[in-house]
Write a protein that holds these residues in place. Structure first.
Motif, PDB file in Angstrom:
ATOM      1  N   ARG A  48     -23.216  19.486 -32.180  1.00  0.00           N
ATOM      2  CA  ARG A  48     -23.511  18.678 -30.996  1.00  0.00           C
ATOM      3  C   ARG A  48     -24.941  18.138 -31.060  1.00  0.00           C
ATOM      4  NH1 ARG A  48     -19.943  18.561 -26.752  1.00  0.00           N
ATOM      5  NH2 ARG A  48     -18.087  19.774 -27.138  1.00  0.00           N
ATOM      6  N   ALA A  96     -25.085  14.206 -21.973  1.00  0.00           N
ATOM      7  CA  ALA A  96     -23.630  14.159 -22.144  1.00  0.00           C
ATOM      8  C   ALA A  96     -23.166  15.176 -23.170  1.00  0.00           C
ATOM      9  CB  ALA A  96     -23.197  12.761 -22.577  1.00  0.00           C
ATOM     10  N   ILE A  97     -24.101  15.733 -23.921  1.00  0.00           N
ATOM     11  CA  ILE A  97     -23.737  16.657 -24.982  1.00  0.00           C
ATOM     12  C   ILE A  97     -24.228  18.049 -24.615  1.00  0.00           C
ATOM     13  CG2 ILE A  97     -23.977  17.173 -27.424  1.00  0.00           C
ATOM     14  CD1 ILE A  97     -24.250  14.207 -27.895  1.00  0.00           C
ATOM     15  N   GLN A 138     -14.586  18.057 -21.767  1.00  0.00           N
ATOM     16  CA  GLN A 138     -15.876  17.632 -22.316  1.00  0.00           C
ATOM     17  C   GLN A 138     -15.687  16.914 -23.647  1.00  0.00           C
ATOM     18  OE1 GLN A 138     -17.897  21.410 -22.462  1.00  0.00           O
ATOM     19  NE2 GLN A 138     -19.256  20.838 -20.786  1.00  0.00           N
ATOM     20  N   LEU A 193     -16.711  13.117 -24.252  1.00  0.00           N
ATOM     21  CA  LEU A 193     -17.697  12.878 -25.300  1.00  0.00           C
ATOM     22  C   LEU A 193     -17.144  11.930 -26.358  1.00  0.00           C
ATOM     23  CD1 LEU A 193     -20.423  13.403 -26.556  1.00  0.00           C
ATOM     24  CD2 LEU A 193     -19.508  15.537 -27.511  1.00  0.00           C
TER      25      LEU A 193
END
Length: 171
Positions: A52, A65-66, A75, A79
């Motif tokens: 990530r 967002a990560i 998620q 993503l």
């Protein structure tokens, strides 16, 4: 007809150029296409990220967002969609740049018996006159590690024409 030939033929027939981003498939999607003669005309770039943190360093991705860790299915799907859209915007370099993108996000969880599972987010994006359109889905894959990677790659590639064709129908 095998999937690789089908997808390369599809991309060529519609003047599409693909950019892809993969996590646990480690380049399997791009390899399936790049092995074919003439694939260079429809494959712009293929990125592989195993963490990530690597994803967070990509241009156009919001670091928030990560999340740290493997994330859950929702998620991963969100993503994947953000990554496909950002990759497409980043690769938009005139007529030669990618006009479709796919992102495959998920991490394998391998058990003691060698079987793996992945709640995988798949997303597709397409540049259109009025901006970028995208779609995504979450799929649970199970099996041996290599089987899971092949299944993810097949699903991601087969989803591309389904997505692009749905845009044409929506017009």
């Amino acid at each position: 007809m095998n999937i690789s030939k089908q997808i390369v033929g599809y991309l060529k027939s519609r003047g599409l150029v693909l950019a892809s981003l993969e996590t646990c498939t480690a380049g399997h999607i791009a390899t399936m296409l790049a092995e074919l003669p003439g694939a260079e005309s429809c494959l712009d770039v293929a990125l592989i990220a195993h963490t990530r943190a690597a994803l967070a360093r990509l241009p156009g991705i919001e670091p928030l967002a990560i999340a740290n860790g493997p994330g859950d299915a929702a998620q991963n799907e969100a993503l994947a969609r953000a990554l496909a859209e950002a990759l497409l915007v980043q690769r938009a370099v005139g007529r030669e740049g990618a006009n479709v993108a796919l992102a495959s996000v998920g991490w394998l969880s391998v058990g003691q018996d060698g079987r793996a599972a992945a709640a995988h987010g798949l997303a597709w994006a397409c540049r259109q006159r009025d901006g970028v359109s995208s779609a995504s889905e979450t799929v649970l894959f199970t099996g041996r590690g290599a089987e899971v990677k092949r299944s993810i790659a097949r699903r991601a590639l087969l989803g591309l024409p389904r997505f692009v064709d749905s845009l044409a129908l929506a017009r």
